[in-house]
Design a protein around this motif. Structure first.
Motif, short mmCIF file in Angstrom:
data_model
loop_
_atom_site.label_atom_id
_atom_site.label_comp_id
_atom_site.label_asym_id
_atom_site.label_seq_id
_atom_site.Cartn_x
_atom_site.Cartn_y
_atom_site.Cartn_z
N ARG A 80 0.82 -1.16 0.08
CA ARG A 80 0.02 0.21 0.07
C ARG A 80 0.84 1.26 -0.04
NH1 ARG A 80 -5.30 0.15 1.22
NH2 ARG A 80 -5.27 -1.73 1.93
N VAL A 81 0.48 2.42 -0.72
CA VAL A 81 1.31 3.41 -0.95
C VAL A 81 0.45 4.57 -0.17
CG1 VAL A 81 2.30 5.11 -2.52
CG2 VAL A 81 2.14 2.69 -2.96
N LEU A 82 1.15 5.29 0.86
CA LEU A 82 0.59 6.27 1.57
C LEU A 82 1.44 7.49 1.68
CD1 LEU A 82 -0.72 4.19 4.56
CD2 LEU A 82 -2.02 5.19 2.98
N PRO A 83 0.97 8.67 1.74
CA PRO A 83 1.61 9.82 2.15
C PRO A 83 1.93 10.28 3.63
CG PRO A 83 -0.72 10.33 1.83
CD PRO A 83 -0.88 8.97 1.63
N LEU A 84 3.05 9.58 4.14
CA LEU A 84 3.37 9.59 5.69
C LEU A 84 3.97 10.69 6.21
CD1 LEU A 84 3.88 5.79 6.23
CD2 LEU A 84 1.90 7.01 6.36
N TYR A 122 -0.80 32.34 12.10
CA TYR A 122 -0.14 32.09 13.39
C TYR A 122 1.16 31.68 13.36
CZ TYR A 122 -5.02 32.79 14.74
OH TYR A 122 -6.24 33.49 14.54
N ASN A 123 2.07 31.80 12.40
CA ASN A 123 3.39 31.53 12.14
C ASN A 123 3.80 29.90 12.54
OD1 ASN A 123 3.99 34.26 11.71
ND2 ASN A 123 4.06 34.65 13.78
N ILE A 124 2.76 29.08 11.94
CA ILE A 124 2.90 27.85 12.22
C ILE A 124 3.39 27.23 10.89
CG2 ILE A 124 1.80 25.58 12.84
CD1 ILE A 124 0.03 27.21 14.64
N ASP A 125 4.46 26.46 10.76
CA ASP A 125 5.00 25.74 9.56
C ASP A 125 5.77 24.52 10.21
OD1 ASP A 125 6.32 24.83 7.08
OD2 ASP A 125 6.96 27.12 6.80
N LEU A 126 5.03 23.42 9.93
CA LEU A 126 5.75 22.29 10.30
C LEU A 126 5.58 21.12 9.15
CD1 LEU A 126 3.15 21.80 13.04
CD2 LEU A 126 5.10 22.68 13.56
N LYS A 127 6.88 20.25 9.56
CA LYS A 127 6.92 18.89 8.51
C LYS A 127 6.75 17.67 9.62
CE LYS A 127 9.86 20.92 5.01
NZ LYS A 127 11.24 20.88 4.39
N THR A 128 5.88 16.98 9.08
CA THR A 128 5.58 15.62 9.93
C THR A 128 6.47 14.61 9.56
OG1 THR A 128 3.73 14.74 8.60
CG2 THR A 128 3.31 16.59 10.43
N ALA A 129 6.43 13.67 10.48
CA ALA A 129 7.32 12.37 10.31
C ALA A 129 6.77 11.22 11.02
CB ALA A 129 8.72 12.21 10.40
N PRO A 130 6.17 9.99 10.64
CA PRO A 130 5.75 9.16 11.36
C PRO A 130 6.79 8.39 12.44
CG PRO A 130 6.13 8.12 9.23
CD PRO A 130 6.47 9.63 9.13
N VAL A 131 6.02 7.86 13.56
CA VAL A 131 7.19 7.07 14.56
C VAL A 131 7.15 5.94 14.05
CG1 VAL A 131 7.17 6.37 17.07
CG2 VAL A 131 6.56 8.99 16.44
N ASN A 132 6.11 5.35 13.61
CA ASN A 132 6.42 3.85 13.20
C ASN A 132 5.39 3.74 11.74
OD1 ASN A 132 5.94 1.04 12.55
ND2 ASN A 132 5.73 0.35 14.71
N LYS A 133 6.08 3.54 10.57
CA LYS A 133 5.30 3.72 9.46
C LYS A 133 4.33 2.43 9.28
CE LYS A 133 9.24 5.59 7.05
NZ LYS A 133 10.38 5.58 6.10
N GLN A 134 4.77 1.43 9.93
CA GLN A 134 3.87 0.36 9.71
C GLN A 134 2.52 0.36 10.71
OE1 GLN A 134 4.48 -1.41 7.08
NE2 GLN A 134 6.55 -0.48 6.72
N SER A 135 1.96 1.39 10.66
CA SER A 135 0.85 1.51 11.50
C SER A 135 -0.59 1.51 10.62
CB SER A 135 0.79 2.89 12.28
OG SER A 135 2.04 2.90 13.08
N TRP A 136 -0.75 1.00 9.71
CA TRP A 136 -1.90 0.51 8.97
C TRP A 136 -3.06 -0.47 9.66
CZ3 TRP A 136 -4.44 2.87 4.84
CH2 TRP A 136 -5.57 2.18 4.58
N LEU A 137 -4.01 -0.06 9.87
CA LEU A 137 -4.88 -0.99 10.83
C LEU A 137 -6.02 -1.45 9.91
CD1 LEU A 137 -5.15 1.64 13.64
CD2 LEU A 137 -3.66 -0.13 13.51
#
Length: 374
Positions: free
Chosen positions: A318-322, A331-346
């Motif tokens: 499965r291909v996901l935008p993680l 409000y001066n918010i600019d964030l880049k996110t990263a998953p803690v555990n990529k294998q979290s498909w439920l």
């Protein structure tokens, strides 16, 4: 051949299984997503039922506590969702997710026995950066196997329970036991409840009348213990949590593909919650809240920029935008996110990716991400 799963098929299957086993129906690692198109499956379960006159979700009808803490059988859908970030005494991090979902197939919501039209399903997930422990249970209403009581507030499915001391969810106790792991967590408010949108009335589409009622508890303190195997000793944990509750008659619009949800604890006093609802041949519809213990700021599509950065192939292909970029320029918010555990498909009856995320950029935040419809 792919099979489209309808709610009628689901209910028929549950009745047959229950009559055969006369026991709890427990789905472990159920692979619905291998048999059905996720978008069609989501749509069939969460779209409005036009054949039955469930109560509509209308503006100018504010959410009121504690009355709206209990469930609303006059509406078709209801979803209680809880996510906690906790740490043990050695500093190891874990996340805990618990969802409790109700669907009414028709208006026989108060009938006793097998004529009751309510279907409940609940899931529990514990994860860290290496492993995921998960289980789901499904039950019919009307036979005592699952349900909700208001005074005090109690939600249960088999021996999984949420209990509170009064009509509001908090202080509350989550107690879950499975064949392989268990948890017991106590949660209490560390800040105010939040009503998203227009006093809890949240639009989900720019032009269609798709909306739900919502309430959130973004400031929760948590403590308790977990057992990750039958043989190991309990692990004492403590941390913070976020709760959301949503109800209405149709959680998705007719052309909706899914949604992307992000909840980020920017600091001890501030929580950012943003949502990106995806539709066929339309721009995503976005909304959210920026909540502090002093005030709540409602965010709309003009305030938010949410962009997928990289796609990741997870187990099963499965291909996901993680990884994402989330901006609230005002409000001066600019964030880049990263998953803690990529294998979290439920792979639950409503399949989705959900897990802990961390951010870099304007804030070193932590929280969770939920991706559906992929």
């Amino acid at each position: 051949m792919k099979v489209r799963v309808s709610l009628k098929y689901l209910i028929g299957f549950l009745i047959l299984a229950a009559l055969v086993s006369i026991a709890s129906i427990v789905f472990r690692d159920f692979k619905f997503e291998d048999e059905a198109e996720p978008n069609r499956e989501l749509s069939s379960l969460l779209s409005v039922d036009t054949k039955h006159a469930f109560s509509p979700v209308l503006p100018n009808n504010p959410v009121v506590l504690p009355d709206d803490s209990s469930f609303h059988p006059q509406y078709q859908h209801e979803w209680f969702h809880y996510f906690a970030n906790v740490r043990d005494k050695k500093g190891h991090l874990y996340t805990v997710q618990w969802s409790y979902f109700r669907i009414a197939h028709d208006q026989r919501v108060d009938e006793l026995g097998w004529l009751n039209s309510q279907v409940y399903f609940s899931s529990v997930v514990i994860s860290n950066d290496r492993k995921v422990w998960r289980e789901q249970r499904i039950a019919r209403g009307g036979i005592g196997q699952a349900g909700v009581s208001a005074l005090p507030l109690r939600m249960w499915i088999d021996d999984w329970t949420w209990r509170s001391l009064g009509r509001n969810p908090f202080p509350g106790h989550l107690d879950v036991k499975t064949d392989t792991f268990s948890l017991s967590l106590y949660s209490d408010l560390d800040g105010p409840y939040v009503l998203p949108g227009e006093q809890g009335f949240q639009r989900k589409h720019e032009t269609e009348p798709t909306a739900t009622y919502n309430l959130q508890a973004p400031f929760l303190k948590v403590y308790g213990q977990m057992k990750l195997t039958k043989e190991t000793d309990p692990i004492a944990v403590e941390g913070t949590a976020f709760m959301s509750k949503e109800w209405g008659s149709g959680l998705m619009s007719s052309k909706q593909q899914g949604w992307d949800k992000f909840v980020l604890k920017l600091d001890d006093d501030t929580t950012l919650s943003v949502n990106r609802y995806r539709h066929e041949e339309e721009l995503p519809y976005m909304f959210g809240t920026l909540s502090s213990k002093e005030k709540n700021i409602v965010l709309n599509s003009k305030d938010i920029v949410i962009l997928p950065l990289n796609k990741t192939v997870i187990e099963g292909g499965r291909v996901l935008p993680l990884e994402w970029r989330i901006m609230v320029p005002r409000y001066n918010i600019d964030l880049k996110t990263a998953p803690v555990n990529k294998q979290s498909w439920l792979p639950f009856i409503v399949p989705y990716w959900e897990g802990a995320i961390n951010t870099t950029g304007s804030d070193l935040a932590h929280g969770y991400m939920q991706l559906t419809g992929y």
